[in-house]
Each structure stands twice: as structure tokens, then as C-alpha cells.
Design a protein around this motif. Sequence first.
Motif, PDB file in Angstrom:
ATOM      1  N   LEU A   7      33.617  59.046  23.064  1.00  0.00           N
ATOM      2  CA  LEU A   7      32.633  58.011  23.311  1.00  0.00           C
ATOM      3  C   LEU A   7      33.126  57.021  24.367  1.00  0.00           C
ATOM      4  CD1 LEU A   7      29.862  56.943  22.369  1.00  0.00           C
ATOM      5  CD2 LEU A   7      31.078  55.583  20.688  1.00  0.00           C
ATOM      6  N   ILE A   8      34.367  56.602  24.260  1.00  0.00           N
ATOM      7  CA  ILE A   8      34.948  55.683  25.241  1.00  0.00           C
ATOM      8  C   ILE A   8      35.013  56.344  26.615  1.00  0.00           C
ATOM      9  CG2 ILE A   8      37.075  54.471  25.894  1.00  0.00           C
ATOM     10  CD1 ILE A   8      37.485  53.986  22.849  1.00  0.00           C
ATOM     11  N   LEU A   9      35.432  57.603  26.657  1.00  0.00           N
ATOM     12  CA  LEU A   9      35.491  58.346  27.906  1.00  0.00           C
ATOM     13  C   LEU A   9      34.115  58.415  28.553  1.00  0.00           C
ATOM     14  CD1 LEU A   9      36.999  60.277  29.903  1.00  0.00           C
ATOM     15  CD2 LEU A   9      36.282  62.120  28.396  1.00  0.00           C
ATOM     16  N   GLY A  10      33.086  58.710  27.776  1.00  0.00           N
ATOM     17  CA  GLY A  10      31.732  58.797  28.306  1.00  0.00           C
ATOM     18  C   GLY A  10      31.213  57.467  28.826  1.00  0.00           C
ATOM     19  N   LEU A  11      31.515  56.389  28.125  1.00  0.00           N
ATOM     20  CA  LEU A  11      31.074  55.068  28.566  1.00  0.00           C
ATOM     21  C   LEU A  11      31.733  54.683  29.893  1.00  0.00           C
ATOM     22  CD1 LEU A  11      31.098  53.144  25.169  1.00  0.00           C
ATOM     23  CD2 LEU A  11      29.105  53.932  26.440  1.00  0.00           C
ATOM     24  N   ILE A  12      33.025  54.945  29.989  1.00  0.00           N
ATOM     25  CA  ILE A  12      33.734  54.618  31.222  1.00  0.00           C
ATOM     26  C   ILE A  12      33.287  55.539  32.367  1.00  0.00           C
ATOM     27  CG2 ILE A  12      36.006  54.533  32.323  1.00  0.00           C
ATOM     28  CD1 ILE A  12      37.128  53.739  29.559  1.00  0.00           C
ATOM     29  N   ALA A  13      33.080  56.815  32.066  1.00  0.00           N
ATOM     30  CA  ALA A  13      32.606  57.755  33.088  1.00  0.00           C
ATOM     31  C   ALA A  13      31.224  57.349  33.589  1.00  0.00           C
ATOM     32  CB  ALA A  13      32.574  59.178  32.533  1.00  0.00           C
ATOM     33  N   GLY A  14      30.362  56.865  32.703  1.00  0.00           N
ATOM     34  CA  GLY A  14      29.044  56.392  33.110  1.00  0.00           C
ATOM     35  C   GLY A  14      29.129  55.188  34.027  1.00  0.00           C
ATOM     36  N   ALA A  15      30.034  54.265  33.729  1.00  0.00           N
ATOM     37  CA  ALA A  15      30.211  53.088  34.582  1.00  0.00           C
ATOM     38  C   ALA A  15      30.749  53.483  35.951  1.00  0.00           C
ATOM     39  CB  ALA A  15      31.152  52.091  33.905  1.00  0.00           C
ATOM     40  N   ILE A  16      31.696  54.402  35.990  1.00  0.00           N
ATOM     41  CA  ILE A  16      32.248  54.861  37.270  1.00  0.00           C
ATOM     42  C   ILE A  16      31.186  55.606  38.066  1.00  0.00           C
ATOM     43  CG2 ILE A  16      33.937  56.425  38.325  1.00  0.00           C
ATOM     44  CD1 ILE A  16      35.823  55.665  36.002  1.00  0.00           C
ATOM     45  N   ALA A  17      30.387  56.435  37.399  1.00  0.00           N
ATOM     46  CA  ALA A  17      29.320  57.160  38.087  1.00  0.00           C
ATOM     47  C   ALA A  17      28.296  56.192  38.668  1.00  0.00           C
ATOM     48  CB  ALA A  17      28.644  58.137  37.118  1.00  0.00           C
ATOM     49  N   LYS A  18      27.991  55.122  37.948  1.00  0.00           N
ATOM     50  CA  LYS A  18      27.052  54.106  38.436  1.00  0.00           C
ATOM     51  C   LYS A  18      27.596  53.440  39.700  1.00  0.00           C
ATOM     52  CE  LYS A  18      23.650  50.997  37.620  1.00  0.00           C
ATOM     53  NZ  LYS A  18      22.260  51.306  37.537  1.00  0.00           N
ATOM     54  N   LEU A  19      28.897  53.201  39.743  1.00  0.00           N
ATOM     55  CA  LEU A  19      29.509  52.596  40.919  1.00  0.00           C
ATOM     56  C   LEU A  19      29.549  53.559  42.105  1.00  0.00           C
ATOM     57  CD1 LEU A  19      32.472  50.710  39.228  1.00  0.00           C
ATOM     58  CD2 LEU A  19      30.375  49.719  40.144  1.00  0.00           C
ATOM     59  N   ILE A  20      29.693  54.842  41.837  1.00  0.00           N
ATOM     60  CA  ILE A  20      29.772  55.839  42.904  1.00  0.00           C
ATOM     61  C   ILE A  20      28.403  56.115  43.524  1.00  0.00           C
ATOM     62  CG2 ILE A  20      30.227  58.289  43.369  1.00  0.00           C
ATOM     63  CD1 ILE A  20      32.528  58.108  41.367  1.00  0.00           C
ATOM     64  N   LEU A  21      27.369  56.199  42.704  1.00  0.00           N
ATOM     65  CA  LEU A  21      26.039  56.546  43.200  1.00  0.00           C
ATOM     66  C   LEU A  21      25.409  55.384  43.953  1.00  0.00           C
ATOM     67  CD1 LEU A  21      24.418  58.524  40.270  1.00  0.00           C
ATOM     68  CD2 LEU A  21      25.152  59.392  42.468  1.00  0.00           C
ATOM     69  N   PRO A  22      24.900  55.648  45.142  1.00  0.00           N
ATOM     70  CA  PRO A  22      24.209  54.586  45.877  1.00  0.00           C
ATOM     71  C   PRO A  22      22.791  54.388  45.346  1.00  0.00           C
ATOM     72  CG  PRO A  22      24.178  56.604  47.150  1.00  0.00           C
ATOM     73  CD  PRO A  22      24.988  56.876  45.904  1.00  0.00           C
ATOM     74  N   GLY A  23      22.236  53.227  45.601  1.00  0.00           N
ATOM     75  CA  GLY A  23      20.854  52.961  45.205  1.00  0.00           C
ATOM     76  C   GLY A  23      20.727  52.531  43.762  1.00  0.00           C
ATOM     77  N   ARG A  24      19.471  52.439  43.343  1.00  0.00           N
ATOM     78  CA  ARG A  24      19.186  51.998  41.983  1.00  0.00           C
ATOM     79  C   ARG A  24      18.723  53.165  41.139  1.00  0.00           C
ATOM     80  NH1 ARG A  24      15.645  46.910  41.242  1.00  0.00           N
ATOM     81  NH2 ARG A  24      16.617  47.192  39.220  1.00  0.00           N
ATOM     82  N   GLN A  25      19.274  53.245  39.958  1.00  0.00           N
ATOM     83  CA  GLN A  25      18.794  54.192  38.964  1.00  0.00           C
ATOM     84  C   GLN A  25      18.105  53.369  37.888  1.00  0.00           C
ATOM     85  OE1 GLN A  25      22.289  54.164  39.614  1.00  0.00           O
ATOM     86  NE2 GLN A  25      22.070  55.651  41.246  1.00  0.00           N
ATOM     87  N   GLY A  26      16.988  53.836  37.442  1.00  0.00           N
ATOM     88  CA  GLY A  26      16.236  53.091  36.438  1.00  0.00           C
ATOM     89  C   GLY A  26      16.962  53.023  35.111  1.00  0.00           C
ATOM     90  N   GLY A  27      16.773  51.924  34.392  1.00  0.00           N
ATOM     91  CA  GLY A  27      17.292  51.840  33.044  1.00  0.00           C
ATOM     92  C   GLY A  27      18.359  50.798  32.819  1.00  0.00           C
ATOM     93  N   GLY A  28      19.013  50.337  33.833  1.00  0.00           N
ATOM     94  CA  GLY A  28      20.044  49.326  33.650  1.00  0.00           C
ATOM     95  C   GLY A  28      21.360  49.900  33.175  1.00  0.00           C
ATOM     96  N   TRP A  29      22.289  48.990  32.865  1.00  0.00           N
ATOM     97  CA  TRP A  29      23.640  49.397  32.503  1.00  0.00           C
ATOM     98  C   TRP A  29      23.722  50.089  31.151  1.00  0.00           C
ATOM     99  CZ3 TRP A  29      27.940  49.983  35.160  1.00  0.00           C
ATOM    100  CH2 TRP A  29      28.011  49.406  36.422  1.00  0.00           C
ATOM    101  N   LEU A  30      22.948  49.648  30.183  1.00  0.00           N
ATOM    102  CA  LEU A  30      23.025  50.258  28.851  1.00  0.00           C
ATOM    103  C   LEU A  30      22.610  51.719  28.902  1.00  0.00           C
ATOM    104  CD1 LEU A  30      23.596  49.932  25.855  1.00  0.00           C
ATOM    105  CD2 LEU A  30      21.224  49.255  25.561  1.00  0.00           C
ATOM    106  N   VAL A  31      21.499  51.993  29.562  1.00  0.00           N
ATOM    107  CA  VAL A  31      21.041  53.381  29.698  1.00  0.00           C
ATOM    108  C   VAL A  31      22.054  54.183  30.500  1.00  0.00           C
ATOM    109  CG1 VAL A  31      19.234  54.854  30.684  1.00  0.00           C
ATOM    110  CG2 VAL A  31      18.614  52.799  29.429  1.00  0.00           C
ATOM    111  N   THR A  32      22.613  53.570  31.534  1.00  0.00           N
ATOM    112  CA  THR A  32      23.616  54.257  32.354  1.00  0.00           C
ATOM    113  C   THR A  32      24.830  54.643  31.524  1.00  0.00           C
ATOM    114  OG1 THR A  32      22.912  53.046  34.312  1.00  0.00           O
ATOM    115  CG2 THR A  32      25.089  54.056  34.386  1.00  0.00           C
ATOM    116  N   LEU A  33      25.295  53.748  30.669  1.00  0.00           N
ATOM    117  CA  LEU A  33      26.447  54.059  29.836  1.00  0.00           C
ATOM    118  C   LEU A  33      26.128  55.167  28.835  1.00  0.00           C
ATOM    119  CD1 LEU A  33      27.858  50.477  29.230  1.00  0.00           C
ATOM    120  CD2 LEU A  33      28.666  52.192  30.855  1.00  0.00           C
TER     121      LEU A  33
END
Length: 89
Positions: A7-33
Amino acid sequence: MSFLAFLILGLIAGAIAKLILPGRQGGGWLVTLLLGVVGALLGGWLGGLLFNAPLEDFWSIQTWIVAIVGAIIVLLIWGLLTGRRSRRA
């Protein structure tokens, strides 16, 4: 790897993926995590299936790369799905 470590790995991987991807993805940080957790699961499954890689170690670079790539894939798919909805409205 324990469920909590996964779970921790997935949350951190989601945050890193959000930083890597350009632009906006819908849903905000909670959905991203949460999508990061799904992406880590997808990445782990594909990594084990395609490369027969042992991904049980939390501190392994293989585990992190596979989880981040899986999170990026899931975020890209999520962005395509949510982008189409907003264009139709």
C-alpha cells in the motif's frame, strides 16, 4: 511483501507518477494516489508475468520501477477516460 508495504509503495508510486506526467489528470491527489496503488498492482503483475522478476523486496529498484511504470500507465488511461467525459459535457 506485506499488504501495508504494498500500500505504501503504491501511494508513493502514484505520487511519483503524478510528478512525471505532464498536464492535468482528473481526480486530484487522492484519486491519483489510489490509482497509484492500482498501478503498482498492475505493474507487479505485468513485471512478474513478462520478466519473471521477483518483486517481493520493498527496497528493490526493480519493484519501484515496475510500480511507477504501472502507475503511469493507469494514470494515462484514467486521463483518457476522464478527458473524454469532460469533452462530451
